[in-house]
Write a protein that holds these residues in place. Sequence first.
Motif, PDB file in Angstrom:
ATOM      1  N   ASP A  52       0.841  -1.196   0.000  1.00 37.62           N
ATOM      2  CA  ASP A  52       0.000   0.000   0.000  1.00 37.62           C
ATOM      3  C   ASP A  52       0.873   1.241   0.000  1.00 37.62           C
ATOM      4  O   ASP A  52       1.365   1.676   1.047  1.00 37.62           O
ATOM      5  CB  ASP A  52      -0.932  -0.002   1.212  1.00 37.62           C
ATOM      6  CG  ASP A  52      -1.971   1.101   1.160  1.00 37.62           C
ATOM      7  OD1 ASP A  52      -1.883   1.976   0.272  1.00 37.62           O
ATOM      8  OD2 ASP A  52      -2.879   1.089   2.003  1.00 37.62           O
ATOM      9  N   GLY A  53       1.068   1.814  -1.148  1.00 37.19           N
ATOM     10  CA  GLY A  53       1.878   3.013  -1.291  1.00 37.19           C
ATOM     11  C   GLY A  53       1.078   4.292  -1.219  1.00 37.19           C
ATOM     12  O   GLY A  53       1.534   5.332  -1.698  1.00 37.19           O
ATOM     13  N   PHE A  54      -0.111   4.230  -0.632  1.00 36.37           N
ATOM     14  CA  PHE A  54      -0.975   5.411  -0.558  1.00 36.37           C
ATOM     15  C   PHE A  54      -1.345   5.764   0.885  1.00 36.37           C
ATOM     16  O   PHE A  54      -2.352   6.415   1.127  1.00 36.37           O
ATOM     17  CB  PHE A  54      -2.243   5.193  -1.391  1.00 36.37           C
ATOM     18  CG  PHE A  54      -1.950   5.039  -2.853  1.00 36.37           C
ATOM     19  CD1 PHE A  54      -1.789   6.158  -3.663  1.00 36.37           C
ATOM     20  CD2 PHE A  54      -1.812   3.786  -3.411  1.00 36.37           C
ATOM     21  CE1 PHE A  54      -1.494   6.018  -5.013  1.00 36.37           C
ATOM     22  CE2 PHE A  54      -1.528   3.633  -4.757  1.00 36.37           C
ATOM     23  CZ  PHE A  54      -1.366   4.750  -5.562  1.00 36.37           C
ATOM     24  N   VAL A  55      -0.535   5.343   1.840  1.00 30.95           N
ATOM     25  CA  VAL A  55      -0.804   5.620   3.245  1.00 30.95           C
ATOM     26  C   VAL A  55      -0.495   7.095   3.525  1.00 30.95           C
ATOM     27  O   VAL A  55       0.619   7.560   3.246  1.00 30.95           O
ATOM     28  CB  VAL A  55       0.053   4.705   4.151  1.00 30.95           C
ATOM     29  CG1 VAL A  55      -0.138   5.051   5.620  1.00 30.95           C
ATOM     30  CG2 VAL A  55      -0.282   3.243   3.886  1.00 30.95           C
ATOM     31  N   PRO A  56      -1.471   7.836   4.076  1.00 31.41           N
ATOM     32  CA  PRO A  56      -1.230   9.257   4.369  1.00 31.41           C
ATOM     33  C   PRO A  56      -0.065   9.419   5.347  1.00 31.41           C
ATOM     34  O   PRO A  56       0.091   8.638   6.283  1.00 31.41           O
ATOM     35  CB  PRO A  56      -2.540   9.722   5.021  1.00 31.41           C
ATOM     36  CG  PRO A  56      -3.567   8.739   4.562  1.00 31.41           C
ATOM     37  CD  PRO A  56      -2.834   7.432   4.399  1.00 31.41           C
ATOM     38  N   GLY A  57       0.766  10.413   5.090  1.00 27.89           N
ATOM     39  CA  GLY A  57       1.887  10.707   5.979  1.00 27.89           C
ATOM     40  C   GLY A  57       3.141   9.893   5.700  1.00 27.89           C
ATOM     41  O   GLY A  57       4.183  10.145   6.298  1.00 27.89           O
ATOM     42  N   MET A  58       3.064   8.934   4.796  1.00 26.23           N
ATOM     43  CA  MET A  58       4.230   8.119   4.467  1.00 26.23           C
ATOM     44  C   MET A  58       5.244   8.981   3.717  1.00 26.23           C
ATOM     45  O   MET A  58       4.874   9.826   2.905  1.00 26.23           O
ATOM     46  CB  MET A  58       3.792   6.933   3.595  1.00 26.23           C
ATOM     47  CG  MET A  58       4.897   5.959   3.266  1.00 26.23           C
ATOM     48  SD  MET A  58       4.301   4.629   2.178  1.00 26.23           S
ATOM     49  CE  MET A  58       3.245   3.719   3.286  1.00 26.23           C
ATOM     50  N   GLU A  59       6.521   8.764   4.012  1.00 25.19           N
ATOM     51  CA  GLU A  59       7.584   9.503   3.319  1.00 25.19           C
ATOM     52  C   GLU A  59       7.546   9.216   1.820  1.00 25.19           C
ATOM     53  O   GLU A  59       7.259   8.101   1.404  1.00 25.19           O
ATOM     54  CB  GLU A  59       8.956   9.113   3.886  1.00 25.19           C
ATOM     55  CG  GLU A  59       9.167   9.528   5.315  1.00 25.19           C
ATOM     56  CD  GLU A  59       9.236  11.044   5.476  1.00 25.19           C
ATOM     57  OE1 GLU A  59       9.802  11.719   4.588  1.00 25.19           O
ATOM     58  OE2 GLU A  59       8.706  11.540   6.479  1.00 25.19           O
ATOM     59  N   ARG A  60       7.863  10.217   1.033  1.00 26.51           N
ATOM     60  CA  ARG A  60       7.799  10.133  -0.432  1.00 26.51           C
ATOM     61  C   ARG A  60       8.598   8.953  -0.983  1.00 26.51           C
ATOM     62  O   ARG A  60       8.100   8.190  -1.801  1.00 26.51           O
ATOM     63  CB  ARG A  60       8.287  11.447  -1.038  1.00 26.51           C
ATOM     64  CG  ARG A  60       8.280  11.477  -2.536  1.00 26.51           C
ATOM     65  CD  ARG A  60       8.868  12.808  -3.024  1.00 26.51           C
ATOM     66  NE  ARG A  60       9.154  12.768  -4.421  1.00 26.51           N
ATOM     67  CZ  ARG A  60       8.368  13.255  -5.361  1.00 26.51           C
ATOM     68  NH1 ARG A  60       7.245  13.834  -5.034  1.00 26.51           N
ATOM     69  NH2 ARG A  60       8.711  13.180  -6.632  1.00 26.51           N
ATOM     70  N   GLU A  61       9.839   8.779  -0.559  1.00 28.92           N
ATOM     71  CA  GLU A  61      10.677   7.683  -1.061  1.00 28.92           C
ATOM     72  C   GLU A  61      10.078   6.320  -0.713  1.00 28.92           C
ATOM     73  O   GLU A  61      10.113   5.397  -1.519  1.00 28.92           O
ATOM     74  CB  GLU A  61      12.107   7.793  -0.544  1.00 28.92           C
ATOM     75  CG  GLU A  61      12.915   8.860  -1.240  1.00 28.92           C
ATOM     76  CD  GLU A  61      12.983   8.652  -2.751  1.00 28.92           C
ATOM     77  OE1 GLU A  61      13.231   7.520  -3.198  1.00 28.92           O
ATOM     78  OE2 GLU A  61      12.772   9.643  -3.487  1.00 28.92           O
ATOM     79  N   GLU A  62       9.534   6.206   0.499  1.00 31.57           N
ATOM     80  CA  GLU A  62       8.920   4.942   0.913  1.00 31.57           C
ATOM     81  C   GLU A  62       7.679   4.643   0.061  1.00 31.57           C
ATOM     82  O   GLU A  62       7.472   3.507  -0.374  1.00 31.57           O
ATOM     83  CB  GLU A  62       8.532   4.996   2.394  1.00 31.57           C
ATOM     84  CG  GLU A  62       7.983   3.688   2.913  1.00 31.57           C
ATOM     85  CD  GLU A  62       7.596   3.742   4.378  1.00 31.57           C
ATOM     86  OE1 GLU A  62       7.278   2.671   4.920  1.00 31.57           O
ATOM     87  OE2 GLU A  62       7.591   4.846   4.974  1.00 31.57           O
ATOM     88  N   LYS A  63       6.877   5.675  -0.191  1.00 27.78           N
ATOM     89  CA  LYS A  63       5.699   5.502  -1.058  1.00 27.78           C
ATOM     90  C   LYS A  63       6.100   4.957  -2.418  1.00 27.78           C
ATOM     91  O   LYS A  63       5.501   4.012  -2.924  1.00 27.78           O
ATOM     92  CB  LYS A  63       4.970   6.839  -1.280  1.00 27.78           C
ATOM     93  CG  LYS A  63       4.078   7.273  -0.196  1.00 27.78           C
ATOM     94  CD  LYS A  63       3.373   8.554  -0.612  1.00 27.78           C
ATOM     95  CE  LYS A  63       2.569   9.091   0.536  1.00 27.78           C
ATOM     96  NZ  LYS A  63       1.837  10.308   0.177  1.00 27.78           N
ATOM     97  N   TRP A  64       7.120   5.579  -3.036  1.00 28.80           N
ATOM     98  CA  TRP A  64       7.524   5.172  -4.378  1.00 28.80           C
ATOM     99  C   TRP A  64       8.107   3.763  -4.381  1.00 28.80           C
ATOM    100  O   TRP A  64       7.874   2.995  -5.313  1.00 28.80           O
ATOM    101  CB  TRP A  64       8.484   6.175  -4.995  1.00 28.80           C
ATOM    102  CG  TRP A  64       7.760   7.428  -5.390  1.00 28.80           C
ATOM    103  CD1 TRP A  64       7.920   8.665  -4.860  1.00 28.80           C
ATOM    104  CD2 TRP A  64       6.730   7.546  -6.372  1.00 28.80           C
ATOM    105  NE1 TRP A  64       7.055   9.555  -5.454  1.00 28.80           N
ATOM    106  CE2 TRP A  64       6.313   8.896  -6.391  1.00 28.80           C
ATOM    107  CE3 TRP A  64       6.114   6.657  -7.241  1.00 28.80           C
ATOM    108  CZ2 TRP A  64       5.321   9.366  -7.250  1.00 28.80           C
ATOM    109  CZ3 TRP A  64       5.124   7.126  -8.099  1.00 28.80           C
ATOM    110  CH2 TRP A  64       4.742   8.464  -8.086  1.00 28.80           C
TER     111      TRP A  64
END
Length: 142
Positions: A84-96
């Motif tokens: 799940d790369g759409f968790v609010p507040g997650m760091e940008r690099e971690e999302k990608w």
Amino acid sequence: MPEQGASWAVFMEDPLSLEQCAGRLERRGFRSFVVPGLKEAAEVMLGLVREFSPSSASYGDSMTLKAAGILDDLRSNPDIQFYDGFVPGMEREEKWEIRRRGMTADLFLTGVNAVSMEGTLHWVDMAVSYTHLRAHETDSYL
């Protein structure tokens, strides 16, 4: 009338037209289902997930999948590694990084903006340019 949480969707009142569209999708290689609402669509989707039994899954940020509870079901399934790369507040690099891993998942769910009566799928991206995928012209399914 759209169910609560699905107000962005357009529901056709003519079941015959929906059946015709479903038939055209099937001729293009898609399995299709005509259901009366979001709850029934969720039941079909969850049944398909059980049938496919993926070991990993991800998604393309679909409001419909959220409203239907599909993502919650995948997230809570101990047999599925859910990216799940759409968790609010997650760091940008971690999302990608999570989104990149999600692209290799056994199951990737995404939405479509429109389905034509001819059985073609249509998307509108964030820049409001129009993309048209004709499933019968592709070598692989997305």
